[in-house]
Design a protein around this motif. Structure first.
Motif, PDB file in Angstrom:
ATOM      1  N   ASN A   1       6.850  10.113   9.879  1.00  0.00           N
ATOM      2  CA  ASN A   1       5.949   9.551   8.918  1.00  0.00           C
ATOM      3  C   ASN A   1       4.433  10.001   8.864  1.00  0.00           C
ATOM      4  O   ASN A   1       3.582   9.810   7.942  1.00  0.00           O
ATOM      5  CB  ASN A   1       5.933   7.776   9.477  1.00  0.00           C
ATOM      6  N   ARG A   2       4.028  10.171  10.076  1.00  0.00           N
ATOM      7  CA  ARG A   2       2.542  10.657  10.201  1.00  0.00           C
ATOM      8  C   ARG A   2       2.241  11.877   9.389  1.00  0.00           C
ATOM      9  O   ARG A   2       1.222  11.931   8.702  1.00  0.00           O
ATOM     10  CB  ARG A   2       2.120  10.839  11.749  1.00  0.00           C
ATOM     11  N   HIS A   3       3.164  13.022   9.451  1.00  0.00           N
ATOM     12  CA  HIS A   3       2.968  14.081   8.628  1.00  0.00           C
ATOM     13  C   HIS A   3       3.246  14.007   7.266  1.00  0.00           C
ATOM     14  O   HIS A   3       2.978  14.635   6.440  1.00  0.00           O
ATOM     15  CB  HIS A   3       3.811  15.414   9.252  1.00  0.00           C
ATOM     16  N   GLY A   4       3.940  12.814   6.921  1.00  0.00           N
ATOM     17  CA  GLY A   4       4.233  12.532   5.295  1.00  0.00           C
ATOM     18  C   GLY A   4       3.246  11.401   4.787  1.00  0.00           C
ATOM     19  O   GLY A   4       2.314  11.739   4.619  1.00  0.00           O
ATOM     20  N   ARG A   5       4.139  10.540   4.742  1.00  0.00           N
ATOM     21  CA  ARG A   5       3.611   9.288   3.907  1.00  0.00           C
ATOM     22  C   ARG A   5       2.193   8.641   4.471  1.00  0.00           C
ATOM     23  O   ARG A   5       1.365   8.403   3.890  1.00  0.00           O
ATOM     24  CB  ARG A   5       4.684   8.257   3.442  1.00  0.00           C
TER      25      ARG A   5
ATOM     26  N   SER B   1      14.291   2.128   5.809  1.00  0.00           N
ATOM     27  CA  SER B   1      13.436   2.844   6.819  1.00  0.00           C
ATOM     28  C   SER B   1      13.176   1.920   7.846  1.00  0.00           C
ATOM     29  O   SER B   1      13.125   0.766   7.607  1.00  0.00           O
ATOM     30  CB  SER B   1      12.419   3.426   6.027  1.00  0.00           C
ATOM     31  N   VAL B   2      12.245   2.053   8.729  1.00  0.00           N
ATOM     32  CA  VAL B   2      11.719   1.668   9.885  1.00  0.00           C
ATOM     33  C   VAL B   2      10.404   0.950   9.206  1.00  0.00           C
ATOM     34  O   VAL B   2       9.699   1.630   8.334  1.00  0.00           O
ATOM     35  CB  VAL B   2      11.163   2.527  10.900  1.00  0.00           C
ATOM     36  N   ASP B   3      10.210  -0.435   9.567  1.00  0.00           N
ATOM     37  CA  ASP B   3       9.094  -1.200   9.039  1.00  0.00           C
ATOM     38  C   ASP B   3       8.085  -0.304   9.374  1.00  0.00           C
ATOM     39  O   ASP B   3       7.550  -0.114  10.695  1.00  0.00           O
ATOM     40  CB  ASP B   3       9.256  -2.679   9.566  1.00  0.00           C
ATOM     41  N   PRO B   4       7.009   0.122   8.259  1.00  0.00           N
ATOM     42  CA  PRO B   4       5.647   0.855   8.550  1.00  0.00           C
ATOM     43  C   PRO B   4       4.767  -0.104   9.487  1.00  0.00           C
ATOM     44  O   PRO B   4       4.105   0.300  10.385  1.00  0.00           O
ATOM     45  CB  PRO B   4       5.180   0.979   7.253  1.00  0.00           C
ATOM     46  N   GLU B   5       4.938  -1.562   9.470  1.00  0.00           N
ATOM     47  CA  GLU B   5       4.042  -2.287  10.218  1.00  0.00           C
ATOM     48  C   GLU B   5       4.336  -2.191  11.776  1.00  0.00           C
ATOM     49  O   GLU B   5       3.446  -2.237  12.397  1.00  0.00           O
ATOM     50  CB  GLU B   5       4.079  -3.845   9.600  1.00  0.00           C
ATOM     51  N   LEU B   6       5.600  -2.110  11.945  1.00  0.00           N
ATOM     52  CA  LEU B   6       6.112  -1.736  13.175  1.00  0.00           C
ATOM     53  C   LEU B   6       5.462  -0.572  13.961  1.00  0.00           C
ATOM     54  O   LEU B   6       5.086  -0.647  15.095  1.00  0.00           O
ATOM     55  CB  LEU B   6       7.540  -1.940  13.350  1.00  0.00           C
ATOM     56  N   LEU B   7       5.566   0.406  13.293  1.00  0.00           N
ATOM     57  CA  LEU B   7       5.121   1.771  13.626  1.00  0.00           C
ATOM     58  C   LEU B   7       3.384   1.758  13.877  1.00  0.00           C
ATOM     59  O   LEU B   7       2.939   2.253  14.868  1.00  0.00           O
ATOM     60  CB  LEU B   7       5.094   2.523  12.666  1.00  0.00           C
TER      61      LEU B   7
ATOM     62  N   TYR C   1       0.786  -1.306  -0.040  1.00  0.00           N
ATOM     63  CA  TYR C   1       0.015   0.017  -0.150  1.00  0.00           C
ATOM     64  C   TYR C   1       0.881   1.429   0.004  1.00  0.00           C
ATOM     65  O   TYR C   1       0.514   2.240  -0.635  1.00  0.00           O
ATOM     66  CB  TYR C   1      -1.014   0.139   1.192  1.00  0.00           C
ATOM     67  N   LEU C   2       2.096   1.034   0.649  1.00  0.00           N
ATOM     68  CA  LEU C   2       3.126   2.316   0.749  1.00  0.00           C
ATOM     69  C   LEU C   2       4.194   2.502  -0.260  1.00  0.00           C
ATOM     70  O   LEU C   2       4.984   3.323  -0.072  1.00  0.00           O
ATOM     71  CB  LEU C   2       3.476   2.519   2.103  1.00  0.00           C
ATOM     72  N   ALA C   3       4.148   1.417  -1.120  1.00  0.00           N
ATOM     73  CA  ALA C   3       5.362   1.110  -2.040  1.00  0.00           C
ATOM     74  C   ALA C   3       5.635   2.628  -2.817  1.00  0.00           C
ATOM     75  O   ALA C   3       6.763   2.819  -2.973  1.00  0.00           O
ATOM     76  CB  ALA C   3       5.176   0.160  -3.002  1.00  0.00           C
ATOM     77  N   ASP C   4       4.506   3.157  -3.144  1.00  0.00           N
ATOM     78  CA  ASP C   4       4.764   4.332  -4.063  1.00  0.00           C
ATOM     79  C   ASP C   4       5.316   5.577  -3.180  1.00  0.00           C
ATOM     80  O   ASP C   4       5.695   6.560  -3.885  1.00  0.00           O
ATOM     81  CB  ASP C   4       3.308   4.667  -4.771  1.00  0.00           C
TER      82      ASP C   4
ATOM     83  N   SER D   1      -0.962   9.021   2.152  1.00  0.00           N
ATOM     84  CA  SER D   1      -1.510   7.868   1.434  1.00  0.00           C
ATOM     85  C   SER D   1      -2.940   7.316   2.203  1.00  0.00           C
ATOM     86  O   SER D   1      -3.483   6.323   1.855  1.00  0.00           O
ATOM     87  CB  SER D   1      -0.504   6.627   1.587  1.00  0.00           C
ATOM     88  N   GLU D   2      -3.316   8.167   3.256  1.00  0.00           N
ATOM     89  CA  GLU D   2      -4.383   7.851   4.160  1.00  0.00           C
ATOM     90  C   GLU D   2      -4.246   6.378   4.704  1.00  0.00           C
ATOM     91  O   GLU D   2      -5.155   5.671   4.866  1.00  0.00           O
ATOM     92  CB  GLU D   2      -5.764   7.836   3.299  1.00  0.00           C
ATOM     93  N   LEU D   3      -3.145   6.057   5.179  1.00  0.00           N
ATOM     94  CA  LEU D   3      -2.724   4.866   5.681  1.00  0.00           C
ATOM     95  C   LEU D   3      -3.547   4.343   6.732  1.00  0.00           C
ATOM     96  O   LEU D   3      -4.069   3.110   6.877  1.00  0.00           O
ATOM     97  CB  LEU D   3      -1.271   4.698   5.947  1.00  0.00           C
ATOM     98  N   LEU D   4      -3.939   5.334   7.757  1.00  0.00           N
ATOM     99  CA  LEU D   4      -4.461   5.015   8.890  1.00  0.00           C
ATOM    100  C   LEU D   4      -6.048   4.559   8.842  1.00  0.00           C
ATOM    101  O   LEU D   4      -6.444   3.821   9.689  1.00  0.00           O
ATOM    102  CB  LEU D   4      -4.529   6.060   9.895  1.00  0.00           C
TER     103      LEU D   4
END
Length: 474
Positions: free
Chosen positions: A109-113, A54-60, A42-45, A117-120
């Motif tokens: 990461n929260r203020h950026g990608r 980078s830090v694993d986004p799943e960990l965050l 989902y975050l690849a782009d 990407s509306e990841l949350l």
């Protein structure tokens, strides 16, 4: 008395985090329903192909879920707790020797990608999809409500509305929440729904509401809107709300969150649930705050039964005829009184515009003066007026549908599961500790609302579908 206990480092040590997390611990219960396997794709782009890893986004995301499960929303404190707590490490897939990310990584990461990407929203919808697969969401009966959450804004750091027209703000020097304010003006949940202007506007979070809704000192806050399925109280969508007015260049005018925007948030949530999960309720249960004419008309047009109380002030206490005693003739756009006389909206072109149609969503129907004066039932109709007048709302047909529903047994039954929304808000504030937002701006408020709703759905899954070992223990 035994020997003195002294810590001696062992040359070799076998240690398993799995063995030190109790079977009935909350994180073990909800871990079965956390699916973050699609986050990396989902975050690849949004990641660069160059630079250091980078830090694993799943960990965050897992760390954020831990924080909202236990009311730890300070990222500094969250990093300390994950570093010390074995169960937290187990849930975050960290070994004893693994390093916990720095707290600044979350902000970056929260203020950026994450926000771009509306990841949350992705883990929230993934959890909701699991609820649907487990049969906890039928989508037939939904309820909606909103609750005010205090914003991270001080009442002392605000200005009256008349001072904002002359207040010039340099976007380069403005805080992040102020810079984000113009970006949400066109969103449905943040669109202008009323001409009402608040008395004060916060300098640090201009999108927040200045309200005294709790019948105490005024404070700044946001409205958290929940759309739930009443079968098991699963949250099917969540939307933050802050009402703004137009903006001119870099001059930020008065604004604020007002309750009329709840209808706009409800429409947004219903459309999104229909588009992403193909769930279209047969009825919507809500309180009187959602009972505006346009909202009822919107629901009836989409074949959604409005189980919403109707505030009807057309009744009379003097025993004379009410509007219900008059027959509505939709074909000819007129009312027919019990004596058979016509009440029409416009009979001629008036030179005085105040005597014609109001143009405010309310039509006025009048009978002829000479007809009412000669009518034998004038004492029962308009004893204190020359002629009878009746007003009709723009969406009166939808209001009539709601009145008919209010007389049914289904309506009485619907009012009971509506309280499930209020229980979710009580759980949000008392158990999860979300009495006050920590992030500023409408984007920060939406991030916190989405994470809290995701945790509530995960806890719901863990409660309704316990693990096999928990069933055996019981």
């Amino acid at each position: 008395m035994g020997p003195r206990q002294e810590a001696q480092p062992a040359l070799f040590c076998e240690f398993s985090l799995e063995d030190h997390v109790p079977p009935d611990y909350l994180l073990r219960s909800i871990d079965r329903f956390v699916d973050l396997s699609g986050i990396r794709a989902y975050l690849a782009d949004f990641y660069s192909h160059a630079g250091r890893p980078s830090v694993d986004p799943e960990l965050l995301i897992r760390m954020l879920l831990v924080g909202y499960c236990f009311g730890i929303r300070s990222e500094r404190r969250l990093c300390e707790k994950v570093h010390l707590n074995l169960a937290y490490r187990w849930f975050c897939r960290l070994d004893l020797s693994d390093r916990v990310p720095d707290h600044s990584t979350f902000s970056k990461n929260r203020h950026g990608r994450f926000r771009d990407s509306e990841l949350l929203r992705h883990p929230f919808e993934t959890t909701l999809a699991r609820c649907i697969d487990e049969g906890l969401v039928s989508g037939q009966r939904m309820a909606v409500d909103a609750s005010l959450i205090e914003a991270d804004a001080n009442k002392q750091n605000s200005s009256p509305k008349e001072d904002w027209d002359a207040r010039q703000i340099n976007p380069a020097d403005a805080p992040r929440a102020v810079r984000e304010y113009p970006d949400v003006l066109d969103q449905a949940a943040f669109g202008a729904a009323s001409e009402v202007q608040p008395k004060f506007t916060s300098h640090s979070d201009p999108a927040s509401l200045c309200t005294a809704a709790r019948k105490g000192p005024a404070f700044f806050g946001y409205s958290d809107n929940y759309l739930i399925d009443t079968d098991h109280g699963v949250i099917v969508d969540v939307e933050g709300e802050a009402e703004q007015k137009t903006i001119r260049g870099i001059v930020f005018p008065p604004n604020g969150s007002i309750r009329q925007a709840e209808a706009g948030s409800t429409k947004t949530m219903l459309r999104r649930v229909k588009a992403r999960f193909d769930r279209h309720p047969e009825r919507l249960i809500a309180d009187t705050a959602y009972g505006t004419g346009p909202m009822r008309g919107w629901l009836v047009d989409r074949k959604i039964a409005p189980h919403i109380p109707v505030i009807d002030k057309s009744g009379r206490n003097d025993g004379t005829w009410t509007r219900a005693d008059f027959e509505w003739d939709a074909e000819n756009d007129q009312y027919i009184c019990p004596e058979g006389h016509e009440l029409k909206q416009v009979r001629r072109n008036y030179s005085d515009p105040t005597r014609g149609p109001t143009g405010k969503g309310t039509a006025r129907y009048r009978a002829l003066k000479e007809v009412c004066q000669a009518c034998p039932s004038k004492a029962m109709c308009c004893p204190n007026a020359d002629a009878r007048k009746i007003t009709r709302e723009e969406h009166e047909d939808a209001r009539q549908v709601a009145r008919q529903i209010a007389r049914t047994d289904q309506y009485v039954i619907s009012m009971k599961p509506r309280k499930k929304v209020e229980r979710l808000f009580a759980h949000l504030k008392r158990i999860l500790g979300l009495n006050r937002l920590r992030l500023r701006g409408p984007c920060g408020a939406n991030d916190e609302f989405l994470l809290a709703a995701t945790v509530q759905n995960l806890r719901k899954l863990a409660k309704i579908l316990p693990a096999p070992q928990q069933l055996g223990k019981a």
